[in-house]
Scaffold this motif. Structure first.
Motif, PDB file in Angstrom:
ATOM      1  N   VAL A  23      44.492  36.776  39.216  1.00  0.00           N
ATOM      2  CA  VAL A  23      44.839  37.978  39.195  1.00  0.00           C
ATOM      3  C   VAL A  23      45.628  38.645  40.404  1.00  0.00           C
ATOM      4  O   VAL A  23      45.846  37.555  41.278  1.00  0.00           O
ATOM      5  N   SER A  24      46.705  39.086  40.592  1.00  0.00           N
ATOM      6  CA  SER A  24      48.040  39.197  41.497  1.00  0.00           C
ATOM      7  C   SER A  24      48.001  40.956  42.022  1.00  0.00           C
ATOM      8  O   SER A  24      48.976  40.863  42.904  1.00  0.00           O
ATOM      9  N   LYS A  25      47.389  41.949  41.189  1.00  0.00           N
ATOM     10  CA  LYS A  25      47.613  43.254  41.403  1.00  0.00           C
ATOM     11  C   LYS A  25      46.498  44.108  41.829  1.00  0.00           C
ATOM     12  O   LYS A  25      45.182  43.287  41.984  1.00  0.00           O
ATOM     13  N   ASN A  26      46.717  45.131  42.771  1.00  0.00           N
ATOM     14  CA  ASN A  26      45.967  45.976  44.008  1.00  0.00           C
ATOM     15  C   ASN A  26      44.783  46.426  42.431  1.00  0.00           C
ATOM     16  O   ASN A  26      45.254  46.701  40.988  1.00  0.00           O
ATOM     17  N   GLY A  27      43.351  45.813  43.266  1.00  0.00           N
ATOM     18  CA  GLY A  27      42.370  46.704  42.380  1.00  0.00           C
ATOM     19  C   GLY A  27      41.779  45.211  41.088  1.00  0.00           C
ATOM     20  O   GLY A  27      41.106  45.727  40.301  1.00  0.00           O
ATOM     21  N   GLU A  28      42.736  43.867  40.854  1.00  0.00           N
ATOM     22  CA  GLU A  28      42.545  43.311  39.312  1.00  0.00           C
ATOM     23  C   GLU A  28      40.909  42.652  40.669  1.00  0.00           C
ATOM     24  O   GLU A  28      40.813  42.273  42.282  1.00  0.00           O
ATOM     25  N   SER A  29      40.195  41.822  39.604  1.00  0.00           N
ATOM     26  CA  SER A  29      39.169  41.141  40.606  1.00  0.00           C
ATOM     27  C   SER A  29      38.502  39.853  39.720  1.00  0.00           C
ATOM     28  O   SER A  29      39.200  39.755  38.385  1.00  0.00           O
ATOM     29  N   ILE A  30      38.005  39.876  40.543  1.00  0.00           N
ATOM     30  CA  ILE A  30      36.944  38.093  39.629  1.00  0.00           C
ATOM     31  C   ILE A  30      36.164  38.029  39.838  1.00  0.00           C
ATOM     32  O   ILE A  30      35.621  37.671  41.271  1.00  0.00           O
ATOM     33  N   ILE A  31      34.905  38.247  39.288  1.00  0.00           N
ATOM     34  CA  ILE A  31      33.406  38.303  39.871  1.00  0.00           C
ATOM     35  C   ILE A  31      32.734  36.854  39.246  1.00  0.00           C
ATOM     36  O   ILE A  31      33.123  36.515  37.880  1.00  0.00           O
ATOM     37  N   CYS A  32      31.451  36.102  40.209  1.00  0.00           N
ATOM     38  CA  CYS A  32      30.981  35.581  40.205  1.00  0.00           C
ATOM     39  C   CYS A  32      29.887  35.620  40.309  1.00  0.00           C
ATOM     40  O   CYS A  32      28.932  35.895  41.015  1.00  0.00           O
ATOM     41  N   LEU A  33      29.030  36.266  38.656  1.00  0.00           N
ATOM     42  CA  LEU A  33      27.957  37.432  39.450  1.00  0.00           C
ATOM     43  C   LEU A  33      26.923  36.365  38.874  1.00  0.00           C
ATOM     44  O   LEU A  33      26.187  36.668  40.581  1.00  0.00           O
ATOM     45  N   PRO A  34      26.157  35.455  38.651  1.00  0.00           N
ATOM     46  CA  PRO A  34      25.700  34.689  39.955  1.00  0.00           C
ATOM     47  C   PRO A  34      25.002  34.043  40.876  1.00  0.00           C
ATOM     48  O   PRO A  34      24.376  34.083  41.172  1.00  0.00           O
ATOM     49  N   HIS A  35      26.306  34.443  41.331  1.00  0.00           N
ATOM     50  CA  HIS A  35      26.380  34.249  43.346  1.00  0.00           C
ATOM     51  C   HIS A  35      26.485  35.105  43.556  1.00  0.00           C
ATOM     52  O   HIS A  35      27.248  35.092  44.509  1.00  0.00           O
ATOM     53  N   LYS A  36      26.805  37.080  43.038  1.00  0.00           N
ATOM     54  CA  LYS A  36      26.832  37.724  43.807  1.00  0.00           C
ATOM     55  C   LYS A  36      28.620  38.050  44.402  1.00  0.00           C
ATOM     56  O   LYS A  36      28.281  37.832  45.947  1.00  0.00           O
ATOM     57  N   LEU A  37      28.780  37.097  43.837  1.00  0.00           N
ATOM     58  CA  LEU A  37      30.564  36.544  44.659  1.00  0.00           C
ATOM     59  C   LEU A  37      31.789  37.525  44.143  1.00  0.00           C
ATOM     60  O   LEU A  37      31.815  37.627  42.482  1.00  0.00           O
ATOM     61  N   ILE A  38      32.352  38.157  45.058  1.00  0.00           N
ATOM     62  CA  ILE A  38      34.170  39.209  44.233  1.00  0.00           C
ATOM     63  C   ILE A  38      35.080  38.668  45.123  1.00  0.00           C
ATOM     64  O   ILE A  38      34.912  38.552  46.012  1.00  0.00           O
ATOM     65  N   VAL A  39      35.896  38.166  43.797  1.00  0.00           N
ATOM     66  CA  VAL A  39      37.177  38.158  44.246  1.00  0.00           C
ATOM     67  C   VAL A  39      38.154  39.796  44.163  1.00  0.00           C
ATOM     68  O   VAL A  39      38.268  39.600  43.043  1.00  0.00           O
ATOM     69  N   GLU A  40      38.432  40.283  45.107  1.00  0.00           N
ATOM     70  CA  GLU A  40      39.252  40.919  44.666  1.00  0.00           C
ATOM     71  C   GLU A  40      40.726  41.799  45.150  1.00  0.00           C
ATOM     72  O   GLU A  40      40.931  41.101  46.258  1.00  0.00           O
ATOM     73  N   ILE A  41      41.606  42.066  44.912  1.00  0.00           N
ATOM     74  CA  ILE A  41      43.068  42.230  45.237  1.00  0.00           C
ATOM     75  C   ILE A  41      43.011  43.954  45.948  1.00  0.00           C
ATOM     76  O   ILE A  41      42.449  44.190  45.058  1.00  0.00           O
ATOM     77  N   GLU A  42      43.643  43.798  47.198  1.00  0.00           N
ATOM     78  CA  GLU A  42      43.545  45.403  47.907  1.00  0.00           C
ATOM     79  C   GLU A  42      44.710  45.097  48.453  1.00  0.00           C
ATOM     80  O   GLU A  42      45.673  44.694  47.927  1.00  0.00           O
ATOM     81  N   GLY A  43      45.138  46.464  48.018  1.00  0.00           N
ATOM     82  CA  GLY A  43      46.409  47.241  48.790  1.00  0.00           C
ATOM     83  C   GLY A  43      47.142  46.301  49.373  1.00  0.00           C
ATOM     84  O   GLY A  43      46.221  45.969  49.893  1.00  0.00           O
ATOM     85  N   ASP A  44      48.431  46.618  50.093  1.00  0.00           N
ATOM     86  CA  ASP A  44      49.569  45.869  51.124  1.00  0.00           C
ATOM     87  C   ASP A  44      47.911  45.987  52.745  1.00  0.00           C
ATOM     88  O   ASP A  44      48.031  47.278  52.938  1.00  0.00           O
ATOM     89  N   ASP A  45      48.382  45.439  53.149  1.00  0.00           N
ATOM     90  CA  ASP A  45      47.598  45.719  54.584  1.00  0.00           C
ATOM     91  C   ASP A  45      48.903  44.898  55.447  1.00  0.00           C
ATOM     92  O   ASP A  45      49.436  43.668  55.665  1.00  0.00           O
ATOM     93  N   PRO A  46      49.097  45.781  55.966  1.00  0.00           N
ATOM     94  CA  PRO A  46      50.606  45.207  57.031  1.00  0.00           C
ATOM     95  C   PRO A  46      49.834  44.622  58.405  1.00  0.00           C
ATOM     96  O   PRO A  46      51.040  44.113  58.639  1.00  0.00           O
ATOM     97  N   SER A  47      48.729  44.328  58.474  1.00  0.00           N
ATOM     98  CA  SER A  47      48.815  43.274  59.549  1.00  0.00           C
ATOM     99  C   SER A  47      48.529  41.895  59.120  1.00  0.00           C
ATOM    100  O   SER A  47      48.632  41.072  59.945  1.00  0.00           O
ATOM    101  N   PHE A  48      48.905  41.504  57.862  1.00  0.00           N
ATOM    102  CA  PHE A  48      49.297  40.025  57.318  1.00  0.00           C
ATOM    103  C   PHE A  48      50.994  40.034  57.469  1.00  0.00           C
ATOM    104  O   PHE A  48      51.491  39.814  56.940  1.00  0.00           O
ATOM    105  N   ASP A  49      51.678  41.614  58.013  1.00  0.00           N
ATOM    106  CA  ASP A  49      53.341  40.738  57.759  1.00  0.00           C
ATOM    107  C   ASP A  49      53.963  40.646  58.911  1.00  0.00           C
ATOM    108  O   ASP A  49      53.294  40.443  60.180  1.00  0.00           O
TER     109      ASP A  49
END
Length: 79
Positions: A53-79
């Motif tokens: 995944v690479s776009k804002n709002g996309e996610s990968i979910i590992c339901l058995p482990h209750k883990l969500i990897v989610e793409i969030e919008g631009d974060d200025p603190s990373f610039d």
């Protein structure tokens, strides 16, 4: 991780992140501005089979482990 934020990482920096919790392990890989779940010790492996995944709002979910990897919008603190 069951309602808790683990970490935030910029897509612009390639890295591998291992997440261990409750005797379970997942590995997240950030490469070429895409995120994928490259390892999980869950039984069904749906999260590992999921496309990167690479776009804002996309996610990968590992339901058995209750883990969500989610793409969030631009974060200025990373610039």
């Amino acid at each position: 991780m069951d309602g808790e934020h683990y970490a935030y990482y910029p897509l612009s920096e390639d890295r591998e992140v291992e997440i261990s919790q409750s005797n379970h392990t997942n590995k997240i890989t950030i490469k070429d501005s895409h995120v994928s779940m490259t390892f999980s010790d869950c039984t069904n492996q749906d999260c590992v089979k999921h496309r990167a995944v690479s776009k804002n709002g996309e996610s990968i979910i590992c339901l058995p482990h209750k883990l969500i990897v989610e793409i969030e919008g631009d974060d200025p603190s990373f610039d």
